[in-house]
Design an enzyme around this catalytic site. Structure first.
Site, mmCIF file in Angstrom:
data_model
loop_
_atom_site.group_PDB
_atom_site.id
_atom_site.type_symbol
_atom_site.label_atom_id
_atom_site.label_comp_id
_atom_site.label_asym_id
_atom_site.label_seq_id
_atom_site.Cartn_x
_atom_site.Cartn_y
_atom_site.Cartn_z
ATOM 1 C CD GLU A 142 -3.168 -0.963 2.045
ATOM 2 O OE1 GLU A 142 -2.976 -0.291 3.068
ATOM 3 O OE2 GLU A 142 -4.219 -1.573 1.830
ATOM 4 C CB CYS A 151 8.306 12.575 2.831
ATOM 5 S SG CYS A 151 9.826 12.998 3.686
ATOM 6 C CB CYS A 153 12.866 14.785 4.468
ATOM 7 S SG CYS A 153 13.267 13.681 3.117
ATOM 8 C CB CYS A 156 11.378 14.792 -0.342
ATOM 9 S SG CYS A 156 10.826 13.140 0.087
ATOM 10 C CD GLU A 298 -4.178 -6.085 2.618
ATOM 11 O OE1 GLU A 298 -4.951 -5.417 3.330
ATOM 12 O OE2 GLU A 298 -2.942 -5.936 2.622
ATOM 13 C CD GLU A 346 -3.474 -3.684 10.507
ATOM 14 O OE1 GLU A 346 -3.271 -4.834 10.079
ATOM 15 O OE2 GLU A 346 -3.586 -2.695 9.781
HETATM 16 C C1 GAL Z 1 -4.525 -2.896 4.610
HETATM 17 C C2 GAL Z 1 -3.054 -3.211 4.792
HETATM 18 C C3 GAL Z 1 -2.851 -4.407 5.672
HETATM 19 C C4 GAL Z 1 -3.689 -4.254 6.896
HETATM 20 C C5 GAL Z 1 -5.104 -4.145 6.497
HETATM 21 C C6 GAL Z 1 -6.041 -4.065 7.687
HETATM 22 O O1 GAL Z 1 -4.793 -1.601 4.250
HETATM 23 O O2 GAL Z 1 -2.411 -3.471 3.576
HETATM 24 O O3 GAL Z 1 -1.502 -4.530 6.016
HETATM 25 O O4 GAL Z 1 -3.278 -3.116 7.553
HETATM 26 O O5 GAL Z 1 -5.285 -2.991 5.745
HETATM 27 O O6 GAL Z 1 -7.370 -4.086 7.281
#
Ligand code: GAL
Length: 660
Positions: A142, A151, A153, A156, A298, A346
């Site tokens: 991501e 950033c 800095c 950059c 995901e 998380e």
């Molecule tokens: C995504 C991320 C994952 C985890 C997930 C949680 O945005 O790539 O690493 O953080 O969300 O839902």
């Protein structure tokens, strides 16, 4: 259709891995995504690599016949690297350095970070490149996510100057195109060009726009460098991607990023909503990046801690969201995550297994979904949604407006989302195009707020309309140059001929102070911004009501060749956008689906000679619905074989794949 899952073997004892692998296989999983946050385990100390544990994990997964997508672990460096090079942590626009101890807290332009990135990626590629169980690579994770993705800095700033040199050649040229005479900003040398940090009276809009472009260029170059390293060590051409946020963030121009990837991929969390539009827009954008099937790396597997108004997924919703992704073009769907993290930030992003390793409340639903998806996928595989409309997403115009606007109401991204949602609710699918891509072949094309109109785009839209296309452009249009300065001619500049109008002036309003627009016997409010249009060949189809702008054209239509070009000259409410869309789409011969609504999603698929027409119908509502059929009409659900007469009955969160 492949089903995958994210797995973090480093979170559990090794003797658990075989059980997990066996359970994944039994559940119907094909592909496992590993490694993307494992840098501190892969290189626990500087120059001390430990790849063996990951080799063993992959071996165990492969022993069950599971394939692996391997992530490069660069989204979070190990603590020793921060200790050694504290300056790799990004700096915000106030000049404050963030602190490490999270993720995405390294600057992509920091030379030390990049050196270590090359080393770890080379090492991972050297060990796993020849491994046949690794079927694809995910670069980083991501990219562009979280505020530290922007950033400011010194590294950059220096890289930005180099990028500007390539773009402009001489500092004099930059000064001229940016218009730096304003407020004494002429640069005598490249070294005086700053990053757009916080200033007392705003940042020069040309600088701000180019910096945003530079952030995308940085990300793309970062991906490209990793890509080349991976390719060096793979005996056969690897499949390389990254899990983009698509429309979640507007930080990166995803079309540019996708140019460095073999397949586009997206992280899909429908719970962030609103359903079904939030997910639909991300899925449509990801499909459009390469106009091809894509991957969801995901997919939501249970409740998450994302701020949203949605409660736990209801029984049937995870299945429904999976079908939505498949219907909109995903041919690999990997869930996040196998098992809830035992610790860390998380802990409340739930996996397919609960933290105690018991199957979650969603386990059986997901398992059944995997089975039916694989069984039924041949019914739609190779067929993307039938997209009748081209919706143009111009990142440059969006960023140009964000850098400098006439009023805060002008939000291209918000209007784009509204238009996409309105189309979705009509059951009309849109592909998302850049302004450089021709809309030829689409019945209608919609271009929201093209602040910057390049001649090539204007010519292409002109021939599209002349050839019978229906074009809708919304204001503001054609105000700015490529450098975010004023154009030399009156807006909409390069589009004046095609739209048959000129903007005599524009006006801005607070709240409900604006005039109304009268169109087809209805009054619609102006929200914050409106253009006063002079007709130059177009006809007025809507005009402002009472007040100082009374009777001035607000919505226009110009005929050209076989088609027409519409201009919506004001910001308004969904009601006006919906009304104008209906008229444009009617001219284009497109009709709304009678079933489509806030909660009923209708997605017709492309049909070919050997492919009968098919349409996905998804019920995002929590109650069963009856979708009426005409007298004598019948529809068969290809998923169940059930024949519907008089009405199609869909259960709460139900899905059907209807013939026709
Ligand atoms: C995504 C991320 C994952 C985890 C997930 C949680 O945005 O790539 O690493 O953080 O969300 O839902």
């Amino acid at each position: 259709m492949k089903i995958g899952v994210a797995y973090y073997p480093e979170h559990w004892p090794e003797d658990r891995w075989p059980t997990d692998a066996r359970m994944m296989k039994e559940m119907g999983i094909d592909v496992v995504r590993v490694g993307e946050f494992a840098w501190s385990r892969l290189e626990p100390r500087r120059d001390q690599y430990d790849m063996l544990w990951l080799e063993r994990a992959i071996q165990i997964l492969a022993g069950e016949g599971l394939e692996v997508i391997l992530g490069t672990p660069t989204a979070e460096p190990p603590p020793w690297l921060f200790d050694r090079h504290p300056q790799i942590v990004p700096v915000d626009e106030d000049g404050r350095r963030w602190f490490p101890g999270s993720r995405r807290d390294a600057c992509l332009n920091n030379t030390a970070y990049r050196r270590y990135v090359r080393r770890i990626v080379r090492e991972v590629a050297r060990v796993f490149g020849p491994n046949r169980d690794v079927v694809a690579w995910q670069i980083d994770n991501e990219i562009g996510c979280h505020p530290a993705g922007r950033c400011y800095c010194d590294d950059c700033e220096q890289a930005f100057r180099e990028w500007l040199k390539m773009r402009y050649g001489t500092i004099e040229r930059l000064n001229k195109l940016w218009g730096t005479a304003f407020w004494s900003q002429d640069f005598a040398d490249w070294q005086f060009v700053p990053a757009p940090r916080r200033t007392p009276a705003g940042v020069h809009p040309s600088l701000a726009l180019d910096y945003q472009r530079f952030i995308t260029a940085t990300a793309r170059e970062f991906i490209q460098e990793q890509r080349e390293l991976i390719e060096q060590y793979c005996p056969t051409e690897p499949t390389i991607t990254t899990n983009a946020l698509a429309f979640w963030t507007d930080q990166l121009n995803q079309f540019s990023i996708a140019g460095a990837l073999d397949v586009a991929a997206f992280d899909n969390y429908p719970i962030a909503g609103p359903n079904p539009d939030g997910a639909a827009i991300g899925l449509d954008l990801t499909r459009s990046l390469k106009r091809a099937p894509f991957w969801v790396l995901e997919q939501q597997a249970g409740p998450t801690a994302i701020p949203c108004s949605h409660s736990r997924p209801r029984p049937g919703e995870l299945r429904l969201w999976t079908y939505q992704a498949a219907a909109r073009g995903a041919d690999l769907i990997a869930y996040f995550r196998w098992r809830t993290a035992p610790a860390g930030q998380e802990m409340h992003w739930y996996g397919i297994l609960d933290p105690d390793a018991q199957p979650s409340a969603y386990f059986e639903e997901l398992k059944a979904t995997f089975a039916e998806l694989k069984e039924h996928a041949p019914l739609w595989q190779g067929r993307l949604p039938k997209a009748d409309v081209a919706l143009v997403l111009d990142y440059d115009s969006h960023w140009a407006l964000r850098a400098n606007s006439m009023t805060a109401e002008l939000d291209l991204r918000a209007q784009f989302t509204t238009l996409h949602g309105l189309l979705r609710r009509m059951g009309i699918t849109a592909d998302i195009l850049t302004p450089e891509q021709s809309p030829a072949g689409y019945a209608a094309a919609i271009v929201p707020m093209p602040m910057i109109v390049r001649d090539q785009a204007a010519r292409q839209w002109q021939s599209y309309v002349e050839g019978g296309g229906r074009l809708l452009v919304t204001a503001p249009a054609g105000y700015r140059t490529e450098q975010n300065a004023w154009v030399a001619t009156r807006p909409p500049a390069a589009l004046s001929g095609l739209l048959g109008v000129q903007v005599a002036a524009h006006d801005v309003f607070n709240g409900d102070e604006g005039p109304s627009i009268a169109m087809d016997g209805t009054e619609f409010p102006v929200k914050g911004f409106c253009c006063l249009l002079e007709l130059m060949g177009a006809e007025a189809v809507g005009a402002y009501g009472e007040g100082s702008h009374a009777a001035i054209p607000a919505v226009t239509r110009a005929a050209a060749g076989q088609g027409s070009a519409w201009f919506l000259g004001a910001v308004s409410t969904d009601a006006l956008y919906g009304h104008v869309l209906e008229r444009v789409l009617a001219e284009a011969g497109l009709r709304r689906s009678p079933w489509s609504s806030d909660t009923i999603e209708v997605i017709p698929l492309q049909a070919g000679q050997a492919q009968p027409p098919r349409t996905f119908v998804l019920n995002h509502g929590g109650a069963a619905v009856m979708l009426p059929l005409a007298e004598g009409e019948t529809r068969t659900d290809a998923l169940t074989g059930r024949r519907h007469t008089s009405a199609v009955v869909l259960a709460a969160y139900g899905v059907a794949l209807l013939d026709k």
